[in-house]
Design an enzyme around this catalytic site. Structure first.
Site, PDB file in Angstrom:
ATOM      1  N   PRO A 311      -1.813  -0.640   1.094  1.00 20.49           N
ATOM      2  CA  PRO A 311      -1.672   0.384   2.133  1.00 20.49           C
ATOM      3  C   PRO A 311      -2.812   1.396   2.021  1.00 20.49           C
ATOM      4  O   PRO A 311      -3.140   1.842   0.928  1.00 20.49           O
ATOM      5  CB  PRO A 311      -0.326   1.032   1.818  1.00 20.49           C
ATOM      6  N   HIS A 312      -3.390   1.770   3.167  1.00 19.52           N
ATOM      7  CA  HIS A 312      -4.571   2.638   3.148  1.00 19.52           C
ATOM      8  C   HIS A 312      -4.388   3.819   4.091  1.00 19.52           C
ATOM      9  O   HIS A 312      -3.315   4.062   4.598  1.00 19.52           O
ATOM     10  CB  HIS A 312      -5.810   1.806   3.512  1.00 19.52           C
ATOM     11  N   ASP A 313      -5.503   4.482   4.322  1.00 18.10           N
ATOM     12  CA  ASP A 313      -5.632   5.763   5.022  1.00 18.10           C
ATOM     13  C   ASP A 313      -4.410   6.252   5.791  1.00 18.10           C
ATOM     14  O   ASP A 313      -4.032   5.704   6.817  1.00 18.10           O
ATOM     15  CB  ASP A 313      -6.782   5.666   6.030  1.00 18.10           C
TER      16      ASP A 313
END
Length: 529
Positions: A311-313
């Site tokens: 999971p990112h930004d």
């Protein structure tokens, strides 16, 4: 599978290890000999003299374990109820240009050339709009050169398949396997609702007549991407051989539109569930960007290339639970990075990954990491980089090659009832680092060179270079922490600023069973609430 067979062994091994060390260490906890100080740590000793040791009240440290979200509602049956089959959808084959959902793959940098070469003409895609469609229903409605049944229930797609904004596509057990052709440039885009249940979806090499196995980062492989405003549901499915090193083409990706398009389209953050499924040979097993409330539960991520779960930004409110992640070839099993906040990571197993079992990175805050097992990873078990205000509770961190738990440039990290045992270096390692002279974009990813920890309960045992090392802390609080001897020494030794005051600390912590607060004299800074 592999995890189920290995998990009990790992835990049995840790129990045996603990028993062996209890016998070997004998009175290590009661009789700790101060170690002679080597001249090389004179600087540390000088720092150590600027710290005070005190015994604060223990009541504020006694905290009930926060509730974890219930998982019982995230089932295949609940997923089935979300599918609205009332209105039949429309199928069309259209050019890829001028389609919002495909702009990222058609725009500048001569991106269109990829599809021109693969399709031998002006790039087209199969679109499902304005209602429900089962993948099997596409047969006969789409020319055979674009979608064919190669054996009963096995379909080969030679164009991208796009679920339009009001489209609903279901791929279910009527499809034994959907193969997305690597040579023809097929991939799957969700811009509406996508349900993938009880089936198999594979990046397929027609040339090899087998999965499009990973060969090199830049070689195109089919992928799945869901955009802003969408819902993606995957259950009891095997996905393999997706993704490559190209934006939004990583494997299974859930992403808000790019900032410029998001301003125009004004679509909400995407969401969905991935449950009880298996992902292998993916560039990234899972990636998300500006995603809300996504649930990743009960899956196996094995032998993926760069990351298992990523999971990112600015993704938030995620649940990552009951997953098994192992054999990641380049980096970490699980990583959350860049302002991934307010999420729950629990009951996962992450082992035999090339770097860490779990990383919290780049200002990811207010996350609850509980009851996981991280073992036999090739660097740390758990790594926190520049991510304060996180709670780690009841994790087992065992036999990782470097540190059990490493905390860098992160304040107000609370560690309750964790076991960090038989790791190659330190059980718990806290340190600061100046990142200004690195390639880091400081405006995008700011940092403070500060570390502060509260450690309550749990066990630090049999780690290669000691139970605990903390370098230049803002403050450290220890209470009810059980420590057994490291493998290379007859007694406990602290490194970093704790080393000089070791006897005092152990007297309070072990002999008197009190809390210990280690605080810099110059600041006496309280932990931020």
């Amino acid at each position: 599978m592999g995890a189920c067979a290995m998990n009990p062994q790992a835990l049995k091994g840790s129990a045996m290890l603990a028993a062996a060390m209890l016998l070997a260490s004998g009175a290590a906890m009661a009789d700790v000999a101060p170690q002679a100080k080597a001249p090389t740590i004179a600087k540390e000793l000088q720092q150590a003299k600027t710290y005070t040791i005190s015994s604060p009240p223990t009541a504020p440290l006694e905290m009930a374990k926060p509730a974890l979200p219930a998982l019982s509602g995230y089932t295949d049956a609940a997923m089935e109820k979300k599918i609205v089959r009332a209105k039949p959808g429309k199928i069309s084959i259209r050019r890829m240009m001028q389609e919002d959902a495909l702009k990222d793959f058609i725009g500048g940098d001569n991106k269109m050339a990829e599809w021109v070469v693969r399709q031998h003409g002006i790039p087209q895609a199969i679109f499902i709009d304005d209602g429900y469609m089962n993948l099997k229903d596409l047969l006969g409605k789409v020319p055979k050169q674009y979608l064919s049944e190669t054996s009963p229930g096995v379909f080969l797609a030679k164009l991208p398949i796009v679920v339009g904004r009001k489209g609903i596509l279901e791929i279910d057990k009527k499809t034994q396997e959907l193969r997305l052709s690597q040579e023809a440039g097929s991939f799957l885009i969700n811009d509406g609702q996508l349900f993938v249940r009880d089936t198999k979806v594979t990046g397929w090499s027609e040339k090899a007549n087998g999965p499009a196995l990973y060969k090199s980062p830049k070689e195109f492989r089919p992928f799945l991407l869901a955009w802003g405003g969408t819902e993606t549901y995957i259950s009891n499915t095997k996905m393999a051989s997706f993704g490559y090193a190209n934006s939004k083409s990583y494997g299974v990706s859930i992403s808000q539109y790019t900032p410029n398009m998001a301003k125009v389209l004004k679509r909400p953050e995407p969401t969905g569930w991935i449950i009880d499924s298996e992902f292998s040979d993916m560039w990234y097993g899972f990636y998300c960007y500006e995603t809300t409330g996504f649930v990743i539960k009960g899956n196996t991520y094995k032998d993926n290339i760069v990351y298992g779960i990523d999971p990112h930004d600015r993704s938030h409110g995620l649940i990552i639970a009951d997953n098994t992640v192992y054999g990641t070839k380049k980096k970490h099993g699980i990583i959350i990075s860049r302002e991934v906040n307010d999420s729950f990571i629990f009951n996962n197993r992450s082992y035999d990954n090339k770097l860490s079992g779990l990383v919290l990175d780049r200002n990811s805050v207010n996350n609850f990491v509980a009851d996981n097992e991280f073992y036999r990873n090739h660097t740390d078990g758990i790594t926190l980089y520049e991510s304060g205000d996180n709670l780690l509770w009841g994790n087992k961190v065992i036999a990782n090659r470097r540190h059990g738990i490493r905390v860098r440039n992160s304040v107000n990290i609370k560690l309750y009832e964790n076991t960090s045992m038989a790791n190659g270096l330190t059980g718990l390692y806290g340190h600061i680092k100046d990142l200004t002279d690195t390639d880091r974009d400081i405006a995008l990813d700011p940092f403070d060179a500060k570390v502060s920890l509260i450690v309550v309960g749990g066990e630090l045992a049999g780690n290669g270079s000691g139970p605990l090392s903390i370098d230049s802390p803002l403050s450290v609080e220890l209470y009810r922490v059980s420590m057994l001897a490291p493998t290379k020494s007859s007694g406990i030794s602290f490194n970093g600023v704790l080393g000089d005051r070791q006897e005092e600390i152990l007297d309070l912590l072990v002999r008197q069973q009190k809390a210990v607060l280690i605080d810099p004299v110059e600041r006496q800074t309280e932990l931020q609430d």
